[in-house]
Write a protein that holds these residues in place. Structure first.
Motif, mmCIF file in Angstrom:
data_model
loop_
_atom_site.group_PDB
_atom_site.id
_atom_site.type_symbol
_atom_site.label_atom_id
_atom_site.label_comp_id
_atom_site.label_asym_id
_atom_site.label_seq_id
_atom_site.Cartn_x
_atom_site.Cartn_y
_atom_site.Cartn_z
ATOM 1 N N LEU A 132 0.862 -1.197 -0.030
ATOM 2 C CA LEU A 132 -0.058 0.056 0.126
ATOM 3 C C LEU A 132 1.137 1.246 -0.087
ATOM 4 C CD1 LEU A 132 -3.127 0.506 -0.031
ATOM 5 C CD2 LEU A 132 -2.974 1.069 2.453
ATOM 6 N N TYR A 133 0.409 2.237 -0.852
ATOM 7 C CA TYR A 133 0.839 3.570 -0.696
ATOM 8 C C TYR A 133 2.266 3.533 -1.562
ATOM 9 C CZ TYR A 133 -2.711 4.638 2.587
ATOM 10 O OH TYR A 133 -3.984 4.706 3.353
ATOM 11 N N GLY A 134 2.923 2.435 -1.976
ATOM 12 C CA GLY A 134 4.185 2.249 -2.636
ATOM 13 C C GLY A 134 5.246 1.538 -1.718
ATOM 14 N N GLN A 135 5.017 1.094 -0.320
ATOM 15 C CA GLN A 135 5.875 0.445 0.493
ATOM 16 C C GLN A 135 5.577 -1.089 0.452
ATOM 17 O OE1 GLN A 135 8.229 1.166 4.347
ATOM 18 N NE2 GLN A 135 6.187 1.490 4.542
ATOM 19 N N ALA A 136 6.743 -1.789 0.126
ATOM 20 C CA ALA A 136 6.825 -3.276 -0.117
ATOM 21 C C ALA A 136 6.380 -3.891 1.432
ATOM 22 C CB ALA A 136 7.938 -3.892 -0.642
ATOM 23 N N VAL A 137 5.430 -4.961 1.238
ATOM 24 C CA VAL A 137 5.306 -5.596 2.521
ATOM 25 C C VAL A 137 6.296 -6.304 3.162
ATOM 26 C CG1 VAL A 137 3.867 -7.414 3.645
ATOM 27 C CG2 VAL A 137 2.824 -5.726 1.912
ATOM 28 N N GLU A 138 6.669 -6.105 4.578
ATOM 29 C CA GLU A 138 7.837 -7.046 5.040
ATOM 30 C C GLU A 138 7.384 -8.631 4.883
ATOM 31 O OE1 GLU A 138 9.775 -5.268 8.589
ATOM 32 O OE2 GLU A 138 7.875 -4.103 8.606
ATOM 33 N N MET A 139 7.983 -9.344 4.066
ATOM 34 C CA MET A 139 7.308 -10.484 3.447
ATOM 35 C C MET A 139 7.906 -11.802 4.336
ATOM 36 S SD MET A 139 5.443 -9.914 0.948
ATOM 37 C CE MET A 139 5.213 -11.463 0.373
ATOM 38 N N GLU A 140 9.177 -11.714 5.103
ATOM 39 C CA GLU A 140 9.794 -12.870 5.711
ATOM 40 C C GLU A 140 8.714 -14.011 6.509
ATOM 41 O OE1 GLU A 140 12.931 -15.075 5.607
ATOM 42 O OE2 GLU A 140 13.285 -12.956 4.848
ATOM 43 N N LYS A 141 8.104 -13.158 7.396
ATOM 44 C CA LYS A 141 7.114 -13.845 8.115
ATOM 45 C C LYS A 141 5.745 -14.371 7.262
ATOM 46 C CE LYS A 141 7.811 -11.490 12.423
ATOM 47 N NZ LYS A 141 7.276 -10.604 13.536
ATOM 48 N N ILE A 142 5.545 -13.624 6.166
ATOM 49 C CA ILE A 142 4.377 -14.213 5.442
ATOM 50 C C ILE A 142 4.993 -15.508 4.448
ATOM 51 C CG2 ILE A 142 2.976 -13.606 3.425
ATOM 52 C CD1 ILE A 142 2.908 -10.651 4.739
ATOM 53 N N TRP A 143 5.996 -15.241 3.945
ATOM 54 C CA TRP A 143 6.889 -16.795 3.252
ATOM 55 C C TRP A 143 6.624 -17.864 4.287
ATOM 56 C CZ3 TRP A 143 11.354 -13.246 1.220
ATOM 57 C CH2 TRP A 143 11.149 -12.587 0.422
ATOM 58 N N ALA A 144 7.020 -17.550 5.497
ATOM 59 C CA ALA A 144 7.079 -18.668 6.378
ATOM 60 C C ALA A 144 5.643 -19.274 6.794
ATOM 61 C CB ALA A 144 7.695 -18.399 7.836
ATOM 62 N N LEU A 145 4.674 -18.292 6.789
ATOM 63 C CA LEU A 145 3.405 -18.840 6.944
ATOM 64 C C LEU A 145 2.922 -19.405 5.724
ATOM 65 C CD1 LEU A 145 1.670 -15.871 8.765
ATOM 66 C CD2 LEU A 145 2.202 -17.827 9.994
ATOM 67 N N ALA A 146 2.951 -19.160 4.578
ATOM 68 C CA ALA A 146 2.618 -19.634 3.412
ATOM 69 C C ALA A 146 3.063 -20.914 3.237
ATOM 70 C CB ALA A 146 3.198 -18.721 2.106
ATOM 71 N N LYS A 147 4.643 -21.166 3.580
ATOM 72 C CA LYS A 147 5.139 -22.561 3.454
ATOM 73 C C LYS A 147 4.773 -23.505 4.607
ATOM 74 C CE LYS A 147 9.690 -24.819 3.553
ATOM 75 N NZ LYS A 147 11.162 -24.615 3.736
ATOM 76 N N LYS A 148 4.390 -23.125 5.781
ATOM 77 C CA LYS A 148 3.847 -23.890 6.808
ATOM 78 C C LYS A 148 2.384 -24.324 6.572
ATOM 79 C CE LYS A 148 2.929 -23.648 11.717
ATOM 80 N NZ LYS A 148 2.850 -22.512 12.920
ATOM 81 N N TYR A 149 1.712 -23.551 5.888
ATOM 82 C CA TYR A 149 0.234 -23.948 5.965
ATOM 83 C C TYR A 149 0.038 -24.157 4.271
ATOM 84 C CZ TYR A 149 -0.385 -22.331 10.530
ATOM 85 O OH TYR A 149 -0.448 -22.195 11.803
ATOM 86 N N ASN A 150 0.697 -24.277 3.345
ATOM 87 C CA ASN A 150 0.670 -24.400 1.960
ATOM 88 C C ASN A 150 -0.228 -23.446 1.289
ATOM 89 O OD1 ASN A 150 1.175 -25.906 -0.478
ATOM 90 N ND2 ASN A 150 -0.657 -27.351 -0.030
ATOM 91 N N LEU A 151 0.070 -22.090 1.434
ATOM 92 C CA LEU A 151 -0.801 -21.405 0.964
ATOM 93 C C LEU A 151 -0.096 -20.557 -0.221
ATOM 94 C CD1 LEU A 151 -2.084 -19.549 4.256
ATOM 95 C CD2 LEU A 151 -3.429 -21.236 3.081
ATOM 96 N N LYS A 152 -0.903 -19.993 -0.959
ATOM 97 C CA LYS A 152 -0.381 -19.237 -2.254
ATOM 98 C C LYS A 152 -0.375 -17.838 -1.573
ATOM 99 C CE LYS A 152 -0.178 -22.377 -5.387
ATOM 100 N NZ LYS A 152 1.057 -22.834 -5.898
ATOM 101 N N VAL A 153 0.667 -17.010 -2.356
ATOM 102 C CA VAL A 153 0.958 -15.627 -1.669
ATOM 103 C C VAL A 153 0.623 -14.706 -3.054
ATOM 104 C CG1 VAL A 153 2.498 -13.725 -1.250
ATOM 105 C CG2 VAL A 153 2.605 -16.105 -0.045
ATOM 106 N N ILE A 154 -0.655 -13.914 -2.958
ATOM 107 C CA ILE A 154 -0.752 -13.091 -4.107
ATOM 108 C C ILE A 154 -0.479 -11.793 -3.747
ATOM 109 C CG2 ILE A 154 -2.878 -12.313 -5.533
ATOM 110 C CD1 ILE A 154 -4.213 -14.966 -4.780
#
Length: 362
Positions: A132-154
């Motif tokens: 939002l507003y041009g700032q990249a989301v801090e992705m590290e924890k989100i990648w970990a959650l996606a891997k843990k729960y087998n989720l797609k990241v959009i």
């Protein structure tokens, strides 16, 4: 008058090149899915650091196509920030999925990664991050959650063309990303336009077909598709402007830095960033308890502003089923924010005047 965003001045810099591209399209007699589109798709994919870019009609369609191509639908949940433009949520509900709203971090305005896991259920299929507003989301924890729960990241990258996280550009931080090229974006065309970026070969192939009436080749339809294509003129315009994007973003960073260093008004809460390179400052958003008075003060001094956005999605009439939710951080943001002018064509004198007028607000 200091305009909030002077689109004429922004595009005037490229008049001759844009006219040349338009002439190429006119001379070719080919207006859709031609050389201009292929050239831009190739160049934008390379810019984002991905294998595939598929042009489409707009940013909402880009997100819609991703969700549709994954086959998500009724009964599926997609986690999404509560603080976002409504298109992020529309793409989810238009596919029959259930948006699960998560509060933002008050400092970055992006989704708070620490609040996501408690929202994950056996129905969760994906996490949609909005830069939002041009700032990249801090992705590290989100990648970990996606891997843990087998989720797609959009990724919803509609406001973050060129923003960087850990050396990678937005558009390459998830499984797939949706971009908007609405005229006011950091990379904007002269009408509506959008694109999907991904490294997934099969997903790219499926999205390209779905966006073209579900057709993999002419008059052969393998999906119940839609019509969502980036036309040749808009693709040509975007390809003209793409090589200048990083320079334009750097100018935005210069203005944002000046604002953050020189606005000294205790009534104003300035935006924060965890990394200067992560932000491309699509808009420069400040918060003020008396937002309406501040806007009037700036208007009186010939400075245009905007509000991104005055009403939270869960408070919109079309999402009345979410009106009962308690999302105090999101509501606080939407009640207090105001966007100051920022663009690559602002002069130093205009930037200084904005600071002086903001500092004079009482």
């Amino acid at each position: 008058m200091i305009k909030f965003l002077d689109l004429h001045k922004i595009n005037e810099r490229f008049r001759d090149e844009i006219n040349s591209r338009i002439k190429q399209v006119l001379d070719s007699g080919w207006y859709l899915l031609g050389n201009q589109d292929k050239t831009f798709e190739d160049n934008f994919a390379k810019y984002c650091g991905v294998k595939h870019c598929i042009g489409c009609a707009n940013g909402l369609d880009a997100l819609n196509l991703i969700i549709r191509a994954y086959g998500f639908g009724a009964g599926d949940e997609i986690i999404v920030p509560a603080n976002t433009y409504i298109a992020s949520i529309l793409a989810i509900s238009q596919n029959g999925c259930t948006p699960v709203l998560v509060e933002p971090d008050i400092n970055t305005y992006n989704i708070n990664p620490d609040l996501i896991e408690e929202k994950i259920t056996d129905k969760t299929k994906a996490i949609m991050v909005v830069h939002l507003y041009g700032q990249a989301v801090e992705m590290e924890k989100i990648w970990a959650l996606a891997k843990k729960y087998n989720l797609k990241v959009i990724e919803d990258s509609a406001q973050a063309h060129g923003a960087i996280y850990q050396g990678k550009r937005t558009g390459s931080l998830g499984d797939a990303s949706g971009f908007s090229f609405y005229p006011g974006k950091n990379l904007g065309c002269m009408g509506d336009g959008g694109a999907v970026t991904t490294n997934d070969d099969e997903l790219a192939k499926k999205i390209r077909a779905i966006a073209n009436y579900g057709s993999d080749y002419k008059y052969h339809h393998i999906y119940k598709g839609i019509n969502s294509r980036l036309d040749e003129i808009q693709a040509g315009i975007l390809d003209v402007k793409l090589p200048h994007l990083d320079k334009d973003n750097e100018r935005r960073r210069e203005i944002a830095k000046y604002y953050r260093n020189n606005i000294k008004n205790e009534k104003i809460s300035l935006p924060k960033t965890y990394n200067e390179n992560a932000h491309v400052w699509h808009v420069f958003v400040v918060r003020c308890d008396n937002r309406d008075l501040l806007q009037k003060h700036l208007e009186t001094n010939d400075i245009q502003t905007n509000i991104h956005y005055p009403t939270a999605p869960h408070k919109q009439l079309c999402y009345s089923e979410y009106a009962h939710l308690s999302l105090p951080i999101t509501e606080k943001i939407h009640n207090e924010i105001i966007s100051l002018p920022i663009s690559p064509v602002m002069t130093d004198e205009e930037v200084k005047k904005v600071v002086e007028v903001v500092n004079a607000f009482k």
